[in-house]
Design a protein around this motif. Structure first.
Motif, PDB file in Angstrom:
ATOM      1  N   LEU A 113       1.004  -1.134   0.079  1.00 59.69           N
ATOM      2  CA  LEU A 113       0.106   0.014  -0.029  1.00 59.69           C
ATOM      3  C   LEU A 113       0.910   1.290  -0.007  1.00 59.69           C
ATOM      4  O   LEU A 113       0.341   2.194  -0.476  1.00 59.69           O
ATOM      5  N   TYR A 114       2.022   1.170   0.709  1.00 59.47           N
ATOM      6  CA  TYR A 114       2.772   2.427   0.676  1.00 59.47           C
ATOM      7  C   TYR A 114       4.311   1.937   1.003  1.00 59.47           C
ATOM      8  O   TYR A 114       4.681   0.901   1.883  1.00 59.47           O
ATOM      9  N   ASN A 115       5.265   2.365   0.224  1.00 63.91           N
ATOM     10  CA  ASN A 115       6.822   1.733   0.334  1.00 63.91           C
ATOM     11  C   ASN A 115       7.648   3.155   0.026  1.00 63.91           C
ATOM     12  O   ASN A 115       8.705   2.928  -0.516  1.00 63.91           O
ATOM     13  N   GLY A 116       7.047   4.502   0.492  1.00 67.55           N
ATOM     14  CA  GLY A 116       8.016   5.480   0.090  1.00 67.55           C
ATOM     15  C   GLY A 116       8.055   6.089  -1.261  1.00 67.55           C
ATOM     16  O   GLY A 116       9.140   6.748  -1.874  1.00 67.55           O
ATOM     17  N   ASN A 117       7.005   5.619  -2.001  1.00 72.63           N
ATOM     18  CA  ASN A 117       6.699   5.871  -3.549  1.00 72.63           C
ATOM     19  C   ASN A 117       7.959   5.167  -4.345  1.00 72.63           C
ATOM     20  O   ASN A 117       8.556   5.571  -5.312  1.00 72.63           O
ATOM     21  N   LYS A 118       8.579   4.069  -3.712  1.00 70.75           N
ATOM     22  CA  LYS A 118       9.743   3.323  -4.326  1.00 70.75           C
ATOM     23  C   LYS A 118       9.410   2.680  -5.811  1.00 70.75           C
ATOM     24  O   LYS A 118      10.082   2.767  -6.730  1.00 70.75           O
ATOM     25  N   LEU A 119       8.190   2.208  -5.714  1.00 67.26           N
ATOM     26  CA  LEU A 119       7.671   1.766  -7.039  1.00 67.26           C
ATOM     27  C   LEU A 119       7.193   2.539  -7.997  1.00 67.26           C
ATOM     28  O   LEU A 119       7.737   2.677  -9.264  1.00 67.26           O
ATOM     29  N   THR A 120       6.867   3.807  -7.793  1.00 63.00           N
ATOM     30  CA  THR A 120       6.627   4.907  -8.774  1.00 63.00           C
ATOM     31  C   THR A 120       7.627   5.337  -8.947  1.00 63.00           C
ATOM     32  O   THR A 120       8.236   5.685 -10.448  1.00 63.00           O
ATOM     33  N   ASN A 121       8.870   5.623  -8.221  1.00 64.92           N
ATOM     34  CA  ASN A 121      10.100   6.049  -8.559  1.00 64.92           C
ATOM     35  C   ASN A 121      10.856   4.942  -9.497  1.00 64.92           C
ATOM     36  O   ASN A 121      11.639   5.584 -10.655  1.00 64.92           O
ATOM     37  N   ALA A 284      13.796   6.692   0.097  1.00 64.01           N
ATOM     38  CA  ALA A 284      12.549   5.741   0.672  1.00 64.01           C
ATOM     39  C   ALA A 284      12.906   4.659   1.687  1.00 64.01           C
ATOM     40  O   ALA A 284      12.052   4.328   2.491  1.00 64.01           O
ATOM     41  N   GLY A 285      14.311   4.313   1.961  1.00 61.99           N
ATOM     42  CA  GLY A 285      14.800   3.351   2.866  1.00 61.99           C
ATOM     43  C   GLY A 285      14.513   4.028   4.314  1.00 61.99           C
ATOM     44  O   GLY A 285      14.333   3.290   5.301  1.00 61.99           O
ATOM     45  N   TYR A 286      14.283   5.216   4.441  1.00 64.09           N
ATOM     46  CA  TYR A 286      14.222   5.693   5.701  1.00 64.09           C
ATOM     47  C   TYR A 286      12.588   5.729   6.284  1.00 64.09           C
ATOM     48  O   TYR A 286      12.028   6.071   7.417  1.00 64.09           O
ATOM     49  N   LEU A 287      11.464   5.549   5.426  1.00 66.79           N
ATOM     50  CA  LEU A 287      10.422   5.854   5.397  1.00 66.79           C
ATOM     51  C   LEU A 287       9.658   4.362   5.868  1.00 66.79           C
ATOM     52  O   LEU A 287      10.313   3.061   5.187  1.00 66.79           O
ATOM     53  N   PRO A 288       8.626   4.442   6.613  1.00 66.69           N
ATOM     54  CA  PRO A 288       7.851   3.016   6.782  1.00 66.69           C
ATOM     55  C   PRO A 288       7.098   2.421   5.483  1.00 66.69           C
ATOM     56  O   PRO A 288       6.800   3.078   4.564  1.00 66.69           O
ATOM     57  N   THR A 289       7.063   1.188   5.686  1.00 69.41           N
ATOM     58  CA  THR A 289       6.202   0.440   4.577  1.00 69.41           C
ATOM     59  C   THR A 289       4.983  -0.018   5.037  1.00 69.41           C
ATOM     60  O   THR A 289       4.951  -0.624   6.245  1.00 69.41           O
ATOM     61  N   LEU A 290       3.864  -0.159   4.476  1.00 72.31           N
ATOM     62  CA  LEU A 290       2.776  -0.745   4.443  1.00 72.31           C
ATOM     63  C   LEU A 290       2.224  -1.933   3.807  1.00 72.31           C
ATOM     64  O   LEU A 290       2.122  -1.311   2.523  1.00 72.31           O
ATOM     65  N   LEU A 323      -2.919  -6.125   8.092  1.00 71.73           N
ATOM     66  CA  LEU A 323      -1.942  -5.051   7.617  1.00 71.73           C
ATOM     67  C   LEU A 323      -0.541  -5.116   8.335  1.00 71.73           C
ATOM     68  O   LEU A 323      -0.558  -5.409   9.546  1.00 71.73           O
ATOM     69  N   SER A 324       0.430  -5.012   7.572  1.00 70.16           N
ATOM     70  CA  SER A 324       1.748  -4.864   8.071  1.00 70.16           C
ATOM     71  C   SER A 324       2.418  -3.562   7.864  1.00 70.16           C
ATOM     72  O   SER A 324       2.558  -3.117   6.938  1.00 70.16           O
ATOM     73  N   LEU A 325       3.041  -3.138   9.016  1.00 65.56           N
ATOM     74  CA  LEU A 325       3.523  -1.852   9.018  1.00 65.56           C
ATOM     75  C   LEU A 325       4.996  -2.011   9.630  1.00 65.56           C
ATOM     76  O   LEU A 325       5.326  -2.660  10.610  1.00 65.56           O
TER      77      LEU A 325
END
Length: 448
Positions: A113-121, A284-290, A323-325
């Motif tokens: 759901l969220y990985n610091g916009n890694k997929l988009t980048n 993005a490695g500093y950001l949480p992933t959901l 959900l996994s954060l």
């Protein structure tokens, strides 16, 4: 496979073989190649160009896969086993001390759901790589075009040098025949006759030397085209008039057009953008992933034989959604290192762009200087050639009437040949420099 399908397959293979044979036969029959044919063939068959195309195809696949990585995954798992002795029944979770069989299976899925916009980048970075590889293809094509152009012009120069050598040899042969008659009549010394014989031998050697140089240039061009050594190959000789002055734009204008139209510097603009995407991915490695995940599972155990297999599978179903954060706290400074490396790569791409601009400007400046110098030399070399030819013709007439010595005649011939070679070199170098300047301005290569 049915009979009709087999027949269709055989006919298709036969037709394809005929097409391939016809294409190869056409290539084998083609002996005289124009510059346009050489360029077209080289672009289609050059190994470096083909490698660049394969790299582009790989980047296309990577881009497609990065887009597919947005989709959720789906996995299925089935386990079956037999147990004897004390154990926990995996279906009923009860303690058993007997032989029993069990089967369990599950279907699971998960999506980020969220990985610091890694997929988009990553998608945007892969698109930049596709664009960059397209420029690499264009650059590879341009490089082979320039190599073919230079080799072709050099071959034209050496081919015309053969004709000059033959004309000179023919003139000397005529003089030698006249000299032999004069010597027989006592009107020419043996020393002068020897000079004519030596000059005749030299001119014959010059023909062989010119033919060898032409063969070497044709071979170099053939190797650039990567043609089969067995294929007979000659170049088309276009009808070229005397070199004429052409308008030479300001080199700053040429450089500006080259930057806008050629891939040489654009490649490094994209390289910087690619490295900037690497920096965003590293941050993005500093950001949480959901992540969202779900599963459906069921099973069967022989300890419950009183319930049939189908009813057990239906009754033992369970569903799970979670959900996994994941919050990064300490990565052994890996994220910090990745960010620092990405910044270094950005600086490196900026330096690469500066170097590419410098190299391109130097090439343009050299071509511009050569073209300018060539135009200044072309008129004087033509005048020198014409006056040397006139002087040589007059020397022949004077020699025939006894008004000049053999030495004077041979000196006049040597001066004329040197002037002819100088003019020829100026003519074809001017043609090459003109085409180079047109190339840097984004115009097609074409000898007229």
């Amino acid at each position: 496979m049915t009979l009709n399908k087999q027949l269709l397959l055989l006919v298709t293979i036969y037709l394809l073989s005929l097409i391939n044979i016809k294409s190869q036969n056409n290539l084998n029959r083609r002996v005289v190649w124009s510059l346009e044919e050489c360029l077209e063939y080289a672009i289609a068959n050059n190994i470096t160009v083909k490698k660049a195309i394969l790299s582009k195809n790989s980047s296309d696949l990577n881009l497609k896969q990065s887009k597919n990585n947005r989709l959720p995954n789906l996995n299925a798992n089935i386990n079956g086993g037999m147990t004897n002795g004390s154990s926990i029944d995996p279906i009923t979770s009860s303690f058993q001390n007997e032989f029993y069989k069990s089967v369990n299976g599950n279907i699971s899925t998960s999506v980020a759901l969220y990985n610091g916009n890694k997929l988009t980048n990553t998608i945007e970075q892969n698109q930049l790589l596709v664009n960059q590889n397209s420029l690499y293809i264009e650059q590879a094509e341009n490089n082979i075009i320039l190599s073919i152009l230079e080799a072709y012009v050099q071959a034209l120069y050496t081919q015309e040098a053969i004709e000059i050598a033959k004309n000179s040899a023919k003139s000397t042969e005529d003089l030698l025949k006249q000299g032999q008659i004069k010597f027989s009549n006592g009107a020419l010394s043996r020393s002068d006759l020897a000079d004519l014989e030596a000059q005749n031998a030299t001119n014959q050697y010059n023909i062989v030397s010119a033919q060898t140089q032409y063969a070497q240039q044709v071979l170099a061009l053939k190797q650039l085209l990567e043609l089969d050594p067995k294929i007979d190959f000659q170049i088309e000789i276009p009808e070229l008039s005397d070199s004429k002055d052409f308008l030479i734009p300001n080199k700053e204008i040429i450089f500006e057009q080259a930057v806008n139209k050629l891939p040489d510097t654009k490649i490094y603009d994209l390289e910087k953008q690619i490295n900037e995407k690497d920096l965003e991915i590293a941050k993005a490695g500093y950001l949480p992933t959901l992540n969202l995940s779900g599963s459906l599972s069921t099973g069967y155990s022989s300890t419950r034989d009183y319930i049939d297999f189908g009813r057990q599978l239906d009754g033992n179903k369970s569903q799970n959604v979670s959900l996994s954060l994941n919050i990064p706290i300490f990565s052994k400074f890996q994220n910090k290192t990745n960010v620092a490396l990405a910044k270094i790569n950005i600086q490196q791409s900026e330096l690469n762009k500066i170097q590419a601009n410098k190299d391109l400007y130097q090439k343009i400046e050299m071509a511009w200087l050569n073209a300018t110098t060539n135009q200044a030399e072309s008129k004087s070399s033509k005048t020198l050639r014409d006056t040397s030819k006139l002087s040589y013709d007059l020397s022949i007439k004077k020699y025939e009437f006894g008004g000049s010595t053999t030495t004077d005649l041979l000196v006049s011939q040597t001066n004329y040949l040197n002037a002819e070679q100088k003019y020829l070199q100026t003519k074809y170098m001017g043609l090459l420099y003109q085409q180079l300047l047109q190339y840097y301005q984004g115009q097609p290569i074409k000898i007229q």
